[in-house]
Write a protein that holds these residues in place. Structure first.
Motif, PDB file in Angstrom:
ATOM      1  N   HIS A  55      34.633  26.697   6.537  1.00 43.49           N
ATOM      2  CA  HIS A  55      33.554  25.992   7.226  1.00 43.49           C
ATOM      3  C   HIS A  55      33.710  26.090   8.734  1.00 43.49           C
ATOM      4  O   HIS A  55      32.735  26.255   9.471  1.00 43.49           O
ATOM      5  CB  HIS A  55      33.525  24.528   6.776  1.00 43.49           C
ATOM      6  CG  HIS A  55      33.073  24.358   5.359  1.00 43.49           C
ATOM      7  ND1 HIS A  55      33.419  23.275   4.597  1.00 43.49           N
ATOM      8  CD2 HIS A  55      32.322  25.149   4.558  1.00 43.49           C
ATOM      9  CE1 HIS A  55      32.890  23.401   3.380  1.00 43.49           C
ATOM     10  NE2 HIS A  55      32.218  24.533   3.340  1.00 43.49           N
ATOM     11  N   LYS A  56      34.943  25.991   9.185  1.00 45.53           N
ATOM     12  CA  LYS A  56      35.182  26.071  10.632  1.00 45.53           C
ATOM     13  C   LYS A  56      34.826  27.448  11.182  1.00 45.53           C
ATOM     14  O   LYS A  56      34.283  27.568  12.278  1.00 45.53           O
ATOM     15  CB  LYS A  56      36.652  25.747  10.952  1.00 45.53           C
ATOM     16  CG  LYS A  56      36.946  24.257  10.956  1.00 45.53           C
ATOM     17  CD  LYS A  56      38.376  23.958  11.389  1.00 45.53           C
ATOM     18  CE  LYS A  56      38.726  22.500  11.135  1.00 45.53           C
ATOM     19  NZ  LYS A  56      38.921  21.721  12.354  1.00 45.53           N
ATOM     20  N   MET A  87      32.572  29.484  10.100  1.00 45.89           N
ATOM     21  CA  MET A  87      31.120  29.611  10.204  1.00 45.89           C
ATOM     22  C   MET A  87      30.585  28.751  11.339  1.00 45.89           C
ATOM     23  O   MET A  87      29.694  29.152  12.084  1.00 45.89           O
ATOM     24  CB  MET A  87      30.473  29.238   8.876  1.00 45.89           C
ATOM     25  CG  MET A  87      30.897  30.171   7.752  1.00 45.89           C
ATOM     26  SD  MET A  87      30.044  29.862   6.202  1.00 45.89           S
ATOM     27  CE  MET A  87      28.457  30.558   6.584  1.00 45.89           C
ATOM     28  N   SER A  88      31.140  27.551  11.467  1.00 46.04           N
ATOM     29  CA  SER A  88      30.724  26.658  12.548  1.00 46.04           C
ATOM     30  C   SER A  88      31.050  27.275  13.905  1.00 46.04           C
ATOM     31  O   SER A  88      30.248  27.195  14.854  1.00 46.04           O
ATOM     32  CB  SER A  88      31.431  25.306  12.393  1.00 46.04           C
ATOM     33  OG  SER A  88      31.156  24.457  13.475  1.00 46.04           O
ATOM     34  N   ARG A  89      32.201  27.911  13.987  1.00 42.89           N
ATOM     35  CA  ARG A  89      32.592  28.565  15.244  1.00 42.89           C
ATOM     36  C   ARG A  89      31.575  29.629  15.633  1.00 42.89           C
ATOM     37  O   ARG A  89      31.235  29.782  16.806  1.00 42.89           O
ATOM     38  CB  ARG A  89      33.987  29.174  15.124  1.00 42.89           C
ATOM     39  CG  ARG A  89      34.406  29.965  16.367  1.00 42.89           C
ATOM     40  CD  ARG A  89      35.807  30.533  16.233  1.00 42.89           C
ATOM     41  NE  ARG A  89      36.774  29.469  16.028  1.00 42.89           N
ATOM     42  CZ  ARG A  89      37.682  29.444  15.057  1.00 42.89           C
ATOM     43  NH1 ARG A  89      37.754  30.441  14.198  1.00 42.89           N
ATOM     44  NH2 ARG A  89      38.510  28.426  14.949  1.00 42.89           N
ATOM     45  N   GLU A  90      31.100  30.354  14.632  1.00 38.77           N
ATOM     46  CA  GLU A  90      30.110  31.391  14.897  1.00 38.77           C
ATOM     47  C   GLU A  90      28.802  30.769  15.408  1.00 38.77           C
ATOM     48  O   GLU A  90      28.169  31.293  16.328  1.00 38.77           O
ATOM     49  CB  GLU A  90      29.866  32.224  13.635  1.00 38.77           C
ATOM     50  CG  GLU A  90      28.838  33.322  13.763  1.00 38.77           C
ATOM     51  CD  GLU A  90      29.212  34.428  14.738  1.00 38.77           C
ATOM     52  OE1 GLU A  90      30.341  34.420  15.270  1.00 38.77           O
ATOM     53  OE2 GLU A  90      28.358  35.297  14.981  1.00 38.77           O
ATOM     54  N   ILE A  91      28.419  29.642  14.829  1.00 37.03           N
ATOM     55  CA  ILE A  91      27.209  28.944  15.292  1.00 37.03           C
ATOM     56  C   ILE A  91      27.380  28.512  16.745  1.00 37.03           C
ATOM     57  O   ILE A  91      26.486  28.702  17.574  1.00 37.03           O
ATOM     58  CB  ILE A  91      26.922  27.724  14.380  1.00 37.03           C
ATOM     59  CG1 ILE A  91      26.472  28.203  12.992  1.00 37.03           C
ATOM     60  CG2 ILE A  91      25.895  26.794  15.012  1.00 37.03           C
ATOM     61  CD1 ILE A  91      26.394  27.113  11.938  1.00 37.03           C
ATOM     62  N   VAL A  92      28.537  27.959  17.057  1.00 39.87           N
ATOM     63  CA  VAL A  92      28.795  27.492  18.422  1.00 39.87           C
ATOM     64  C   VAL A  92      28.863  28.671  19.395  1.00 39.87           C
ATOM     65  O   VAL A  92      28.340  28.603  20.507  1.00 39.87           O
ATOM     66  CB  VAL A  92      30.095  26.662  18.470  1.00 39.87           C
ATOM     67  CG1 VAL A  92      30.518  26.383  19.904  1.00 39.87           C
ATOM     68  CG2 VAL A  92      29.909  25.358  17.707  1.00 39.87           C
ATOM     69  N   GLU A 112      27.276  31.454  19.152  1.00 42.55           N
ATOM     70  CA  GLU A 112      25.915  31.919  19.385  1.00 42.55           C
ATOM     71  C   GLU A 112      25.150  30.957  20.289  1.00 42.55           C
ATOM     72  O   GLU A 112      24.312  31.380  21.080  1.00 42.55           O
ATOM     73  CB  GLU A 112      25.198  32.142  18.052  1.00 42.55           C
ATOM     74  CG  GLU A 112      25.810  33.303  17.271  1.00 42.55           C
ATOM     75  CD  GLU A 112      24.979  33.748  16.075  1.00 42.55           C
ATOM     76  OE1 GLU A 112      23.880  33.190  15.845  1.00 42.55           O
ATOM     77  OE2 GLU A 112      25.427  34.658  15.368  1.00 42.55           O
TER      78      GLU A 112
END
Lengths: 264, 264
Positions: B159-160, B162-167, B169
């Motif tokens: 989850h982290k 994927m979240s890191r990728e969102i952040v 971007e």
DNA sequence: CGAGTCATTGATCTGTCTCAATATTAGTGG
DNA sequence: CCACTAATATTGAGACAGATCAATGACTCG
């Protein structure tokens, strides 16, 4: 069980289309308390779950929370504990640069999940601000993860929601990196209309929930340019604009705006 | 067990810094086969896992795969089945608009995970192209999800990531929406150096793996502007540039580029 | 009704793009 | 080892999309 068509019809306002510029029907009474009985379940967290799983999901949603227009659901730096599913109302998410410039990173509406930016470092990177009085379902992330371990279908769904956000942001990068002002606004309007339509609203007319400045921040352009581009589309007969009321007269023309040229 | 410091030292090239413009040491022999014995485990999938969990993780990595410079690891439309962890080499990911414009969405290096764009619709939205001969660990997503259900620590880590990728971007959106050419390039260089440093490379000098055009695509500017901005930094004594070799002479000056002004 | 917020429109300026020419490097084959 | 070619990078001059500055108009809400 309602299918997607029924959901669409439940929200359809096309029968009211002779009344121009109406607001979408956001009557809170339409929404039931539990996921298993929520009108948004075809769009939101419960997608694809069996009845039994959905009942379990009801226990994930700890509480509901009302947020007044203009106030923060969460802010940069807030400790992250939960995701939120939007029940009613609209939000914007934004990030601030060190020197105080705001970048709007997205506009979210009913059925969409926000807060995933907080997972990576246990605190939020974005601000989430209500664009009108709103209500969200609070889904403590611990609960989500626990139930994900139990139900592979939910696990996959959570992964898809995060992946969708990654893909959405890829699209915004394309928009910001490669498109002219007209293309950006056209893409924005088409995206908005498509999402509203998925929620049963009109494909042709709607009310913007955000200011020209917020649209501009999202699209990487100044509010004056947003306004001018609206006016240009209006002069060309593609749309009709009265302040925040927008009617799309020629959707094909909007889609045909896109031609390879210079960017910003 | 190696800690982060040891990892850093294992890759440190600062002792060689009198030899200007050297390539980072990418000797494949440094990498062991299993996650539990991989030099990248402090950066990659196994972060935070206990020894027992890490041994299990070894079974997730089904195979390794070599990708020649310029060829695709995956392409838009390919069916999604696995994530990839980069062992050696550099990649770019990009999306194409309908009319054929390319937007580079990121540059990835050793220890980073790619492929998450494919989860949402079971097919890839991006292209992933090797910028030099590369090797990746193939992690079938089914396996990742199965082990995630077993190990909450791994679940949280996924989850982290994927979240890191969102952040990440979100940061790119800020860059594209709000920053001038100089700020964009400065942010790009600072980010690159920071990530290279985390892998034990020099903080001051490195070799770009991508063309000016690819940098420009990522930063939303034309290759000529990228080149001019490099030259400007060079004239100001902030960096030294010889084609793809970059030496940062004044990191503080780079960080001080950022001032609120017009964007693009 | 009045004050404040938001939107529109005009005139001018400027950062980046476009077009174009040249320089450098890497790769290829004789 | 050296020409030859293709790919990549640099630099210049001019054009233009969108920013900036500024004034007016429309709407909202207490």
């Amino acid at each position: 069980m309602l299918d997607a068509i029924t959901l669409t019809e439940a929200y359809n306002v096309s029968s009211l289309s002779d009344q121009a510029w109406i607001s979408p029907p956001m009557n809170p009474e339409l929404f039931k308390v539990a996921c298993s009985n929520c009108n948004l379940r075809e769009l939101c967290m419960p997608v694809g779950l069996q009845q039994a799983e959905m009942v379990k999901l009801d226990s994930v949603v700890s509480t509901r929370k009302r947020i007044k227009e203009g106030s923060h659901l969460f802010s940069h730096g807030d400790p992250f504990t939960t995701l939120y599913a939007i029940r009613t109302g609209y939000f914007k998410t934004s990030v601030l640069s060190e020197d105080g410039r705001e970048q709007v990173t997205g506009f979210q509406m009913a059925g969409e999940i926000i807060g995933m930016d907080g997972i990576v470092s246990d605190q939020h990177h974005c601000n989430a601000i209500a664009l009108e009085d709103a209500e969200v379902c609070v889904m403590p992330f611990e609960n989500v993860e626990e139930l994900s371990r139990e139900f592979p279908v939910l696990q996959r769904h959570v992964h898809k929601i995060m992946s969708r956000e990654i893909v959405r942001e890829n699209g915004v990068m394309m928009l910001l990196g490669n498109m002219r002002a007209e293309e950006r606004l056209a893409a924005f309007l088409l995206n908005l209309v498509q999402r509203l339509h998925a929620r049963g609203f009109s494909q042709t007319e709607f009310v913007l929930r955000m200011t020209r400045e917020e649209i501009g921040s999202y699209l990487g352009m100044k509010l004056e340019t947003v306004s001018r581009t609206f006016s240009k589309f209006s002069e060309e007969g593609i749309i009709e604009v009265k302040q925040r009321n927008v009617k799309i007269l020629n959707p094909d023309a909007l889609k045909n705006i896109f031609t390879p040229q210079s960017c910003g």
